[in-house]
Design a protein around this motif. Structure first.
Motif, PDB file in Angstrom:
ATOM      1  N   UNK A   1      21.269   2.434  -3.550  1.00 51.68           N
ATOM      2  CA  UNK A   1      19.864   2.436  -3.990  1.00 51.68           C
ATOM      3  C   UNK A   1      19.455   1.025  -4.418  1.00 51.68           C
ATOM      4  N   UNK A   2      18.195   0.693  -4.172  1.00 49.63           N
ATOM      5  CA  UNK A   2      17.711  -0.660  -4.491  1.00 49.63           C
ATOM      6  C   UNK A   2      17.658  -0.880  -5.996  1.00 49.63           C
ATOM      7  N   UNK A   3      17.963  -2.110  -6.415  1.00 51.99           N
ATOM      8  CA  UNK A   3      17.676  -2.485  -7.802  1.00 51.99           C
ATOM      9  C   UNK A   3      16.172  -2.753  -7.912  1.00 51.99           C
ATOM     10  N   UNK A   4      15.668  -2.788  -9.147  1.00 50.81           N
ATOM     11  CA  UNK A   4      14.220  -3.021  -9.261  1.00 50.81           C
ATOM     12  C   UNK A   4      13.856  -4.427  -8.794  1.00 50.81           C
ATOM     13  N   UNK A   5      14.815  -5.377  -8.937  1.00 54.20           N
ATOM     14  CA  UNK A   5      14.522  -6.740  -8.464  1.00 54.20           C
ATOM     15  C   UNK A   5      14.397  -6.751  -6.939  1.00 54.20           C
ATOM     16  N   UNK A   6      15.325  -6.041  -6.258  1.00 59.42           N
ATOM     17  CA  UNK A   6      15.248  -5.972  -4.784  1.00 59.42           C
ATOM     18  C   UNK A   6      13.956  -5.289  -4.348  1.00 59.42           C
ATOM     19  N   UNK A   7      13.599  -4.215  -5.065  1.00 56.02           N
ATOM     20  CA  UNK A   7      12.380  -3.485  -4.698  1.00 56.02           C
ATOM     21  C   UNK A   7      11.149  -4.371  -4.881  1.00 56.02           C
ATOM     22  N   UNK A   8      11.113  -5.130  -5.972  1.00 57.34           N
ATOM     23  CA  UNK A   8       9.973  -6.050  -6.188  1.00 57.34           C
ATOM     24  C   UNK A   8       9.899  -7.099  -5.079  1.00 57.34           C
ATOM     25  N   UNK A   9      11.076  -7.627  -4.711  1.00 58.49           N
ATOM     26  CA  UNK A   9      11.076  -8.641  -3.637  1.00 58.49           C
ATOM     27  C   UNK A   9      10.538  -8.059  -2.339  1.00 58.49           C
ATOM     28  N   UNK A  10      10.911  -6.805  -2.049  1.00 56.37           N
ATOM     29  CA  UNK A  10      10.394  -6.158  -0.830  1.00 56.37           C
ATOM     30  C   UNK A  10       8.880  -5.984  -0.906  1.00 56.37           C
ATOM     31  N   UNK A  11       8.394  -5.537  -2.065  1.00 56.29           N
ATOM     32  CA  UNK A  11       6.935  -5.365  -2.222  1.00 56.29           C
ATOM     33  C   UNK A  11       6.244  -6.702  -1.974  1.00 56.29           C
ATOM     34  N   UNK A  12       6.749  -7.736  -2.615  1.00 56.08           N
ATOM     35  CA  UNK A  12       6.087  -9.049  -2.526  1.00 56.08           C
ATOM     36  C   UNK A  12       6.109  -9.549  -1.074  1.00 56.08           C
ATOM     37  N   UNK A  13       7.280  -9.467  -0.432  1.00 58.79           N
ATOM     38  CA  UNK A  13       7.384  -9.986   0.943  1.00 58.79           C
ATOM     39  C   UNK A  13       6.491  -9.191   1.896  1.00 58.79           C
ATOM     40  N   UNK A  14       6.527  -7.868   1.777  1.00 55.62           N
ATOM     41  CA  UNK A  14       5.768  -7.054   2.730  1.00 55.62           C
ATOM     42  C   UNK A  14       4.268  -7.161   2.492  1.00 55.62           C
ATOM     43  N   UNK A  15       3.849  -7.177   1.240  1.00 57.35           N
ATOM     44  CA  UNK A  15       2.396  -7.263   0.991  1.00 57.35           C
ATOM     45  C   UNK A  15       1.904  -8.657   1.390  1.00 57.35           C
ATOM     46  N   UNK A  16       2.705  -9.694   1.135  1.00 57.53           N
ATOM     47  CA  UNK A  16       2.283 -11.030   1.580  1.00 57.53           C
ATOM     48  C   UNK A  16       2.115 -11.071   3.093  1.00 57.53           C
ATOM     49  N   UNK A  17       3.012 -10.376   3.802  1.00 58.95           N
ATOM     50  CA  UNK A  17       2.968 -10.453   5.269  1.00 58.95           C
ATOM     51  C   UNK A  17       1.758  -9.725   5.859  1.00 58.95           C
ATOM     52  N   UNK A  18       1.184  -8.777   5.121  1.00 60.27           N
ATOM     53  CA  UNK A  18       0.026  -8.048   5.683  1.00 60.27           C
ATOM     54  C   UNK A  18      -1.305  -8.495   5.082  1.00 60.27           C
ATOM     55  N   UNK A  19      -1.268  -9.412   4.092  1.00 64.35           N
ATOM     56  CA  UNK A  19      -2.511  -9.725   3.385  1.00 64.35           C
ATOM     57  C   UNK A  19      -3.189 -10.964   3.954  1.00 64.35           C
ATOM     58  N   UNK A  20      -4.453 -10.800   4.323  1.00 64.97           N
ATOM     59  CA  UNK A  20      -5.264 -11.944   4.733  1.00 64.97           C
ATOM     60  C   UNK A  20      -5.962 -12.494   3.489  1.00 64.97           C
ATOM     61  N   UNK A  21      -6.434 -13.730   3.575  1.00 62.62           N
ATOM     62  CA  UNK A  21      -7.192 -14.299   2.457  1.00 62.62           C
ATOM     63  C   UNK A  21      -8.458 -13.468   2.253  1.00 62.62           C
ATOM     64  N   UNK A  22      -8.705 -12.972   1.040  1.00 59.54           N
ATOM     65  CA  UNK A  22      -9.905 -12.146   0.821  1.00 59.54           C
ATOM     66  C   UNK A  22     -11.184 -12.979   0.976  1.00 59.54           C
ATOM     67  N   UNK A  23     -12.298 -12.282   1.211  1.00 63.49           N
ATOM     68  CA  UNK A  23     -13.602 -12.961   1.281  1.00 63.49           C
ATOM     69  C   UNK A  23     -13.949 -13.531  -0.098  1.00 63.49           C
TER      70      UNK A  23
END
Ligand code: AMP
Ligand code: MG
Length: 409
Positions: free
Chosen positions: A1-23
């Motif tokens: 099972x993921x540690x909370x640090x690993x889970x946070x890193x996944x959230x950050x990496x994945x959300x960064x990869x799908x996020x465009x600069x907002x208007x």
């Protein structure tokens, strides 16, 4: 099972990869608190704009100063005055804090270090050049960037922006965050619950946590524990920039959130993290028709209110920061001395409601008695979360432990 640090890193990496600069949009500075800068703010002039006295006293030539020196006072300058007088050898000018330095003077002697009779000023010490003077442009030179794009605007940033006349800063559009609770037992908190019904506190707390991050909560209400109702409401939620769901992610027969995510074609990034409270927490990316090609972050948080708020702060917060155009902030850990021994199940990182105090100047922390992750009232008595690492079955009183301030947190 993921540690909370690993889970946070996944959230950050994945959300960064799908996020465009907002208007971007411009807002009055007075309404910009909590928003994220969409463009840098530059200084429109040197700051200070003139050599500024930072004490009340006399503007002098430092070369004239020694204990017992006498100078002739030839004028007075207060803040806002144009410095028309000039300080010749053997003279001085009375000056107030914030006033511009007159020509010839290079230091300010504090009024406390002088004695005055008529226009004679006696000094009790010598000064070095530049003492009690802040030079023109030494804080900021004209044109220099003072606030970077992506900065979250707090009251200090408001002061800095006001100083350079940025009356309508450009900020990123607020993300719209859909919030959906689930559970057949859940009723609106303004309603009178039946004997076995539960008022909807998660909808209110998730909306509050979302607002504190400068995002806009969109309340979708509560879904019944049926695939059909969940599918309809989750699909509606995916029209927004992110979706947060509470409840229905455990192992019960009516915990249907994850199966419905899968049915809708979501990519499940994780569905459990080695923490307590909050182990059954789901993070997924929904993309493709009808949710857009970019992909949207979706969270399934456990329904127990304390689990909901802790998992929000650990995992949803960095996602919403990124979607807002800001950098994800680090968890603000600090160290304290444990007041009483504790033992917790190993293998999980525990986040226990606790009270931090400084009875003798040193930070001391003690857990607050609680009934587990449903006990939100115990949480209101906590001012921090005590973090018990997964490799510690017990911790002795007097050991140093990590704490996170409550509500960032
Ligand atoms: P669940 O995660 O759906 O199994 O719910 C776990 C516990 O949290 C149950 O006791 C629920 O009644 C409670 N709960 C779930 N959703 C909410 C909510 N929106 N507000 C308050 N309590 C909730
Ligand atoms: Mg439920």
């Amino acid at each position: 099972m993921l540690s909370y640090q690993q889970a946070r890193e996944l959230v950050i990496a994945r959300v960064q990869s799908i996020s465009a600069t907002p208007a971007a949009e411009s807002v009055p500075l007075s309404q910009s608190l909590g928003r994220v800068l969409a463009g840098e703010i530059r200084s429109d002039r040197d700051y200070p704009p003139f050599d500024r006295s930072v004490r009340d006293g006399y503007a002098v030539r430092s070369a004239d100063t020694y204990p017992g020196a006498h100078l002739k006072c030839i004028g007075e300058l207060k803040a806002g005055d144009a410095p028309s007088v000039s300080v010749a050898p053997g003279t001085c000018v009375q000056i107030m804090t914030g006033a511009a330095m007159p020509d010839g003077a290079d230091a300010v002697i504090m009024i406390e270090h002088t004695a005055r009779e008529g226009d004679d000023v006696k000094l009790d010490r010598s000064l070095t050049a530049g003492q009690h003077v802040v030079r023109k442009g030494s804080e900021q030179s004209s044109g220099k960037t003072i606030l970077q794009t992506g900065t979250r605007i707090g009251f200090t940033e408001i002061a800095a922006a006001a100083q350079v006349g940025a009356a309508y800063p450009s900020v990123f559009r607020k993300p719209r965050v859909a919030i959906l609770t689930t559970g057949d037992e859940i009723v609106d908190f303004a309603a009178t619950p039946g004997p076995f019904q539960i008022r909807n506190s998660n909808s209110a707390s998730i909306a509050a946590q979302t607002s504190l991050l400068g995002a806009e909560p969109v309340l979708l209400g509560n879904a019944k524990d049926t695939s059909q109702d969940l599918r309809d409401k989750i699909s509606a939620g995916l029209e927004h920039d992110a979706l947060i769901i509470s409840g229905g992610v455990s192992m019960g027969k009516y915990d249907l959130v994850e199966p419905v995510f899968r049915e809708l074609g979501a990519e499940i990034i994780f569905d459990a993290v080695a923490i307590r409270p909050g182990k059954p927490v789901v993070f997924a990316i929904c993309k493709g028709k009808p949710f857009g090609t970019q992909g949207k972050p979706v969270f399934g948080l456990p329904g127990n209110p304390v689990s909901t708020m802790v998992t929000f702060d650990l995992f949803v917060r960095p996602a919403l920061e990124i979607v807002s155009g800001a950098e994800p902030s680090a968890l603000p850990f600090f160290e304290a001395i444990l007041s009483s021994p504790l033992s917790e199940k190993p293998g999980l990182t525990h986040f226990l409601p606790a009270e931090l105090a400084w009875p003798d100047g040193a930070p001391r922390v003690s857990p607050i008695p609680w009934q587990g992750s449903g006990d939100v009232v115990a949480m209101t008595r906590a001012n921090c979360l005590l973090v018990v690492p997964p490799d510690r079955e017990s911790i002795e009183a007097g050991e140093r432990v990590q704490v996170l301030p409550r509500g960032l947190f």
